[in-house]
Write a protein that holds these residues in place. Structure first.
Motif, mmCIF file in Angstrom:
data_model
loop_
_atom_site.group_PDB
_atom_site.id
_atom_site.type_symbol
_atom_site.label_atom_id
_atom_site.label_comp_id
_atom_site.label_asym_id
_atom_site.label_seq_id
_atom_site.Cartn_x
_atom_site.Cartn_y
_atom_site.Cartn_z
ATOM 1 N N LYS A 52 0.865 -1.146 0.161
ATOM 2 C CA LYS A 52 -0.069 0.000 0.142
ATOM 3 C C LYS A 52 0.667 1.226 -0.084
ATOM 4 N N SER A 53 1.938 1.248 0.882
ATOM 5 C CA SER A 53 2.734 2.530 0.613
ATOM 6 C C SER A 53 3.384 2.997 -0.640
ATOM 7 N N ASP A 150 -3.272 6.200 6.237
ATOM 8 C CA ASP A 150 -2.795 4.981 6.142
ATOM 9 C C ASP A 150 -3.743 4.161 7.618
ATOM 10 N N GLU A 151 -3.666 2.824 7.526
ATOM 11 C CA GLU A 151 -4.366 2.224 8.285
ATOM 12 C C GLU A 151 -5.750 2.790 8.549
#
Ligand code: ADP
Ligand code: MG
Length: 621
Positions: A52-53, A150-151
């Protein structure tokens, strides 16, 4: 004119990837990067390790090259994750600033200056930073093109990872209008383009969480990317066990599956603590080094079991779903489910603990129909009423200092509390806000619509049954590829490409099939019908084949009258056929678990009529 999107700098996903030093995109990454370059909101759902990064690292690389010096903001909940990101970005030549608590003196001040001076293309921040006016002002001096959460499941109050500070983000995003832009490029008129594009990234695949992320972050027509869920090194075997001797055959199948040379280390998931201990004994009896793990054990005992498994002294851990969070053992070769999990998401998450090292591993689901009764009970046991929500709100009110607001810490809300709170919020009885020190501030409004609460309860209940049906369908669908079924359930439509035998549907394992059908050892032993108490406690359920003796006419008539009452004007057979009623009278089930084993009786029947029927049977005596 100031360019509005990262696209304008001539960046394409492929060029950025090459500049980052990588060869090829993983599934979904290209689409996510393109969405960011186009200035569109996106929801990126990929499993842990899926990459994902990169989906925001590449847009940051584009921002770095853009002479207009746009900024990418990334919110991340853990400092360890952030430091790692920071290092990788610097390595790729992207100037990044990182803001979090616990940094050395002056670090955060320098980071703010770097943001304001335009010296960095990316700002990484912990969610609580958005409580700081100074930080928000610094961001306000820049043209933020992309805001990454993120998350992102941390914003969903249903999850274990819920972080109240994430509730700040929606307002923070809305406050970041892009100076000098008239709107989003493209054909959508730009009325929504006055704030940065938002990318929400998570590994949590449930539709429920996705909905909540989109709502709480205010995503606008997000591009949804769901991929990378396939685990090419996992084989999926589902073994159906029904009727006579199901438990004995289940044991035989498990022993066969764990007996092979390369079948261990293994995790066996059970539905109850008692099963955990019994199955552990079973394996020990066969000479396997097995340990049990469940929430009823003391912290020390659990710790000991876990380290024995991690360290290799125990080859098998037999556990409830309490086991697994934060367990990172790469070489697990088998994950077996002794009991049906409550949802397909839970199943895949647990099964996915196998083969983290990329080597072949097997996920084995021992699917016994009688186990559906336990799931039905689990679902009905979770039923809540508007009165429960009222009582919960009243309890919060009496606990609050001024009776109107309460602050709750992370450990203070259990699963049921989360559900109640979420319904109270939807009904307008509570407003959720970030509190101090990562706590949740609950403002009790003194109002709330019982009707809306009832609707929210109904929706929650339906979701529970949907999860149940997904599992039921999965075990019953022996005609289509298990891997495909799982991926479709997650909305991941990539072609599947297993590097191992795919599943019991595509290519059955003859030895496993034989083990699950073999005549039972000790079949000569006298088999006794167990009492219902023993049966529902998970004891052996071998039931002798009963000759079809005629049923009592009077009892049969009573059941037909009961059936008429349940049919709500529809033909009686829509409730149950005569043969099924006779089967019920012969079997005399005392519980839903037993009822579902009767031929012709399915889960839908149990769900709708189970309780009522059991009551009539009890009255028959
Ligand atoms: P996630 O955040 O989805 O859990 P990460 O972004 O941390 O996963 O990526 C996991 C690993 O995969 C990292 O080491 C990353 O460098 C690597 N990776 C991601 N995308 C690619 C790619 N396209 N090619 C090669 N390696 C990749
Ligand atoms: Mg990540």
């Amino acid at each position: 004119m100031i360019e509005q999107d990262l696209n304008a700098a001539g960046a394409t996903p492929e060029r950025l990837l090459a500049r980052f030093g990588l060869q090829a995109f993983r599934p979904g990454q290209r689409e996510a990067v393109q969405a960011a370059l186009d200035g569109r909101d996106s929801l990126v759902v990929m499993p842990t390790g899926g990459g994902k990064s990169l989906c925001y690292q590449l847009p940051a690389l584009a921002a770095q090259a853009d002479p207009a010096r746009p900024l990418v903001v990334v919110v991340s909940p853990l400092i360890a994750l952030m430091s790692d990101q920071h290092a990788r970005l610097e390595q790729a030549g992207v100037g990044a600033a990182m803001l979090a608590s616990g940094q050395a003196d002056g670090h955060n001040a320098r980071a703010l200056e770097a943001i304001e001076s335009g010296g960095v293309a990316l700002a990484l921040a912990a969610p609580e930073r958005f409580a700081s006016q100074r930080f928000r002002e610094a961001l306000g001096t820049r043209r933020v093109v992309l805001f990454v959460v993120d998350e992102a499941h941390c914003v969903a109050e249903w999850g274990h990872d819920f972080r109240p500070d994430y509730l700040r983000l929606h307002a923070a995003i809305e406050a970041l209008t892009r100076p000098g832009t008239g709107g989003r490029a493209g054909s959508d008129g730009g009325q929504a383009g006055d704030r940065p594009a938002v990318m929400a990234a998570t590994a949590t695949a449930t539709p429920r969480v996705a909905e909540e992320i989109a709502a709480r972050l205010g995503l606008r027509e997000p591009v949804t990317v769901r991929s990378g869920f396939d685990r090419p090194n996992l084989t999926f075997d589902v073994v159906s066990l029904e009727g006579k001797g199901a438990v004995a055959r289940k044991r035989a199948t498990l022993l066969h599956a764990l007996g092979g040379q390369d079948a261990r280390p293994a995790i066996v998931y059970c539905g109850t603590r008692k099963d955990t201990e019994e199955v552990c004994e079973l394996l020990r009896g066969e000479g396997m080094a097995a340990v049990a793990y469940h929430a009823g054990m003391s912290g020390g005992e659990r710790q000991a079991a876990q380290s024995a498994f991690m360290g290799g002294e125990a080859e098998v851990v037999v556990a409830t779903n309490a086991f697994g969070m934060g367990v990172d053992k790469a070489d697990v070769r088998t994950v077996a489910h002794w009991a049906l999990p409550t949802s397909l998401e839970a199943y895949y998450q647990e099964a996915g603990r196998g083969g983290r090292d990329g080597l072949p591993a097997r996920a084995l689901l021992l699917a016994a129909r009688y186990d559906l009764g336990r799931l039905i009970k689990f679902n009905t046991g979770r039923d809540i009423t508007v009165q429960d929500v009222r009582a919960y709100v009243a309890r919060l009110r009496s606990g609050g200092a001024d009776g109107e607001t309460v602050e709750l810490g992370h450990g203070e809300i259990d699963e049921r509390g989360r559900v109640l709170l979420s319904i109270a919020e939807r009904a307008g009885a509570a407003v959720l806000q970030p509190g101090s020190g990562g706590r949740l501030r609950v403002e009790l409004t003194g109002r709330g619509s019982p009707r809306t609460a009832a609707q929210a309860i109904k929706a929650a209940k339906n979701r529970g049954w949907e999860a149940y049906r997904a599992i039921e369908t999965f075990i019953a669908s022996g005609m289509s590829c298990r891997r495909r079924q799982i991926l479709d359930h997650f909305g991941d439509h990539e072609a599947c490409a297993p590097r191992v035998r795919c599943c019991d549907v595509c290519e059955p394992d003859p030895d496993l099939v034989e083990a699950s059908r073999a005549p039972l050892p000790g079949a000569g032993r006298a088999r006794v019908r167990r009492s219902s108490a023993q049966a529902s406690a998970g004891a052996d359920r071998e039931v002798p084949q009963t000759p079809l003796h005629p049923v009592d006419e009077g009892d049969f008539e009573r059941l037909k009258i009961w059936r008429l009452g349940r049919s709500e004007g529809k033909p009686a057979f829509t409730v149950a056929g005569n043969a099924a009623l006779e089967g019920i009278l012969r079997a005399r089930p005392a519980s839903v678990d037993e009822l579902i084993e009767v031929k012709g009786i399915g889960p839908a029947f149990c769900e709708r009529h189970g309780e009522s029927l059991l009551q009539v049977l009890a009255e028959l005596g």
